[in-house]
Design a protein around this motif. Structure first.
Motif, short mmCIF file in Angstrom:
data_model
loop_
_atom_site.label_atom_id
_atom_site.label_comp_id
_atom_site.label_asym_id
_atom_site.label_seq_id
_atom_site.Cartn_x
_atom_site.Cartn_y
_atom_site.Cartn_z
N ASN A 9 0.83 -1.21 0.00
CA ASN A 9 0.00 0.00 0.00
C ASN A 9 0.86 1.26 0.00
O ASN A 9 0.56 2.24 -0.71
N SER A 10 1.94 1.25 0.79
CA SER A 10 2.79 2.44 0.85
C SER A 10 3.49 2.69 -0.47
O SER A 10 3.71 3.85 -0.86
N PHE A 11 3.84 1.62 -1.20
CA PHE A 11 4.49 1.81 -2.50
C PHE A 11 3.52 2.42 -3.51
O PHE A 11 3.89 3.32 -4.28
N PHE A 12 2.29 1.93 -3.51
CA PHE A 12 1.30 2.45 -4.45
C PHE A 12 0.87 3.87 -4.11
O PHE A 12 0.46 4.63 -4.99
N LEU A 13 1.00 4.23 -2.83
CA LEU A 13 0.62 5.58 -2.42
C LEU A 13 1.75 6.59 -2.60
O LEU A 13 1.50 7.80 -2.58
N PHE A 14 2.99 6.11 -2.76
CA PHE A 14 4.11 7.05 -2.83
C PHE A 14 3.95 8.08 -3.94
O PHE A 14 4.15 9.28 -3.70
N PRO A 15 3.63 7.69 -5.20
CA PRO A 15 3.53 8.71 -6.24
C PRO A 15 2.42 9.73 -5.99
O PRO A 15 2.36 10.76 -6.67
N LEU A 16 1.55 9.46 -5.03
CA LEU A 16 0.46 10.38 -4.72
C LEU A 16 0.83 11.36 -3.61
O LEU A 16 0.00 12.19 -3.23
N GLN A 17 2.07 11.26 -3.08
CA GLN A 17 2.54 12.26 -2.13
C GLN A 17 2.72 13.59 -2.85
O GLN A 17 2.80 13.64 -4.09
N MET A 18 2.83 14.67 -2.08
CA MET A 18 2.79 16.01 -2.66
C MET A 18 3.86 16.23 -3.74
O MET A 18 3.54 16.58 -4.88
N GLU A 19 5.13 16.03 -3.39
CA GLU A 19 6.20 16.33 -4.35
C GLU A 19 6.13 15.46 -5.60
O GLU A 19 6.12 15.99 -6.72
N PRO A 20 6.09 14.11 -5.47
CA PRO A 20 6.04 13.29 -6.69
C PRO A 20 4.78 13.52 -7.50
O PRO A 20 4.80 13.43 -8.73
N MET A 21 3.65 13.82 -6.82
CA MET A 21 2.41 14.05 -7.55
C MET A 21 2.50 15.30 -8.42
O MET A 21 2.10 15.29 -9.59
N ILE A 22 3.06 16.37 -7.85
CA ILE A 22 3.20 17.61 -8.63
C ILE A 22 4.17 17.39 -9.79
O ILE A 22 3.90 17.80 -10.94
N TYR A 23 5.29 16.72 -9.51
CA TYR A 23 6.29 16.49 -10.56
C TYR A 23 5.73 15.59 -11.65
O TYR A 23 5.93 15.85 -12.85
N ALA A 24 5.00 14.55 -11.26
CA ALA A 24 4.42 13.64 -12.25
C ALA A 24 3.38 14.37 -13.10
O ALA A 24 3.28 14.13 -14.32
N SER A 25 2.61 15.27 -12.49
CA SER A 25 1.60 16.02 -13.24
C SER A 25 2.25 16.93 -14.28
O SER A 25 1.79 17.03 -15.43
N VAL A 26 3.33 17.61 -13.87
CA VAL A 26 4.03 18.49 -14.81
C VAL A 26 4.61 17.69 -15.97
O VAL A 26 4.49 18.07 -17.14
N LEU A 27 5.25 16.56 -15.64
CA LEU A 27 5.82 15.73 -16.71
C LEU A 27 4.74 15.15 -17.61
O LEU A 27 4.95 15.01 -18.83
N SER A 28 3.59 14.84 -17.03
CA SER A 28 2.50 14.30 -17.84
C SER A 28 2.00 15.34 -18.84
O SER A 28 1.68 15.00 -19.99
N LEU A 29 1.93 16.60 -18.42
CA LEU A 29 1.51 17.65 -19.34
C LEU A 29 2.50 17.80 -20.50
O LEU A 29 2.11 18.18 -21.61
N CYS A 30 3.76 17.48 -20.21
CA CYS A 30 4.75 17.51 -21.28
C CYS A 30 4.49 16.42 -22.30
O CYS A 30 5.08 16.42 -23.40
N GLY A 31 3.59 15.48 -21.95
CA GLY A 31 3.22 14.44 -22.90
C GLY A 31 2.57 15.00 -24.16
O GLY A 31 2.56 14.34 -25.21
N PHE A 32 2.00 16.21 -24.06
CA PHE A 32 1.42 16.83 -25.27
C PHE A 32 2.49 17.03 -26.34
O PHE A 32 2.19 17.06 -27.54
N LEU A 33 3.76 17.20 -25.89
CA LEU A 33 4.85 17.40 -26.84
C LEU A 33 5.08 16.17 -27.71
O LEU A 33 5.65 16.28 -28.80
N LEU A 34 4.64 15.03 -27.22
CA LEU A 34 4.83 13.79 -27.98
C LEU A 34 3.93 13.73 -29.21
O LEU A 34 4.11 12.86 -30.06
#
Length: 435
Positions: A9-34
């Motif tokens: 459970n802690s592994f699956f919840l890690f990307p939902l913590q504040m820092e990784p969640m914000i960073y993952a969201s920003v990188l995901s938006l960069c997916g439009f560049l693909l």
């Protein structure tokens, strides 16, 4: 410590913590560049993969030290060498691909076996890379086998869970694709891949922490414990420099290690950690003259910081390589000799003070050095005859010095035997009282 399969459970919840969640969201938006042209999409894709993998290596490396909460991440914990790990991992994959292709050319069955072994070795490869930051170590079969042996039977279970997580990417996409608009498809795919990559990184890091003793990892804190106390920036920088030099030496690049250590000790003349690092590197070389020159600066610094034990060790390493080695400073020489005498190391005392009179002619502390030589010869080395000769020289040159009177008291029995009378009457001076 709970095994990793009880911490899913802690592994699956890690990307939902504040820092990784914000960073993952920003990188995901960069997916439009693909969605641009081929060349543009290629460059954007490489950049995204590099950013995602760099963060994944950081997550795994910090988790291996017990830091599983992104709120505890601090800049002084980071190692610049981690930034190159994605490229080194790519180099490992190239080596694996070459071996698989070569064995497949010999026999398809051998190629299949090589492919299976490569897949099983990848988690261990990631762990070795994180632990050593060395491409050479990551392709060394003995390093990989040592890591697998350190983890034990649970290593195969880790491989199984990682395999299932990799299958989770297409499964999640299969569930989401029918219900999401087409224009957000690229960011969605990017986010799903990032999510599962960082879940796997958190899992690998925790397994490394779980077996930190076998993998020679120094944990900072236990997972889920109280927040880690801030580390002294100077200590953190010293640890980073030590690790950098150790990697260079391990990789056989002694020149770069020496160049870096020399520059650090030059600018950090009052930094014992920088001076110690350079001294230890010089001991690995045949540059005895450089070792001795550096000791002339390092030993006074250690004496000033009241680290006489280490200073004596530094002197000893130089003396073993060059028996003619002597310190330029009379005060520091005498300070080391006094410390050596406290430890009843009469051999060190005599070696330190040999030639003191010639090297420091007319120095006002010469009687103190001679009195210490008398002590070492009489009480340490049991050589009263030599001690008497030193005393007679003291009696001639420094008849009224307290050190001469102290030496006379130390040799009172031997003087009485030689002169056949009370040493105080023979010398014409009152005998010194015992300390």
């Amino acid at each position: 410590m709970p095994p990793f399969w009880q911490k899913l459970n802690s592994f699956f919840l890690f990307p939902l913590q504040m820092e990784p969640m914000i960073y993952a969201s920003v990188l995901s938006l960069c997916g439009f560049l693909l969605m641009g042209g081929f060349f543009f999409a290629l460059v954007a894709g490489i950049g995204l993969m590099l950013a995602v993998s760099r963060y994944a290596f950081k997550v795994a490396a910090l988790a291996s030290r017990g830091i599983t909460d992104s709120a505890d991440y601090r800049s002084d914990m980071m190692d610049d060498a981690w930034k190159a790990l994605p490229w080194k991992f790519f180099g490992v994959l190239l080596v694996h691909g070459f071996v698989i292709g070569w064995t497949a050319g010999i026999s398809p069955a051998l190629g299949a076996v090589a492919n299976l072994l490569s897949s099983l070795a990848l988690p261990a490869t990631l762990m070795v890379l994180i632990n050593t930051c060395s491409l050479r170590a990551a392709i060394n079969p003995f390093e990989l086998l040592g890591t697998i042996a350190g983890i034990g039977k649970s290593y195969l279970l880790l491989c199984l869970f990682l395999f299932l997580l990799m299958q989770g990417v297409p499964m999640a996409l299969g569930l989401l694709l029918p219900i999401v608009p087409r224009f957000v498809l690229a960011p969605l795919i990017t986010f799903v891949m990032i999510y599962f990559s960082w879940v796997m990184a958190a899992m690998i890091g925790y397994v490394m922490y779980q077996h930190h003793a076998a993998l020679d990892i120094d944990p900072v804190k236990a997972p889920d414990s109280a927040p880690v106390e801030p580390e002294d920036p100077a200590a953190a920088e010293a640890r980073r420099r030590d690790a950098m030099v150790a990697r260079l030496v391990q990789d056989g690049d002694m020149k770069s290690a020496l160049d870096n250590a020399r520059e650090w000790q030059r600018t950090g003349w009052d930094n014992a950690a920088d001076q110690r690092r350079y001294h230890r590197l010089l001991k690995l070389t045949d540059r005895t003259d450089h070792l001795a020159q550096h000791a002339q600066r390092f030993i006074p610094l250690l004496v000033q910081q009241q680290r006489e034990s280490e200073a004596l060790e530094v002197w000893g390493s130089c003396y073993k390589r060059a028996p003619q080695f002597t310190l330029d400073s009379a005060d520091h020489t005498l300070a080391l000799a006094r410390f050596a005498w406290k430890g009843m190391q009469s051999g060190h005392v005599l070696a330190l003070l040999q030639g003191f009179e010639k090297q420091h002619p007319g120095h006002d502390r010469t009687p103190e050095a001679l009195e210490l030589i008398v002590r070492a010869l009489k009480q340490g080395a049991n050589k009263p005859d030599q001690a008497l000769r030193v005393f007679m020289r003291m009696k001639t040159r420094y008849p009224d010095h307290p050190g001469t009177q102290e030496a006379e008291w130390i040799l009172r029995d031997d003087l009485q035997k030689v002169l056949g009378q009370d040493p105080a009457k023979a010398s014409g001076t009152p005998a010194a009282t015992a300390p």
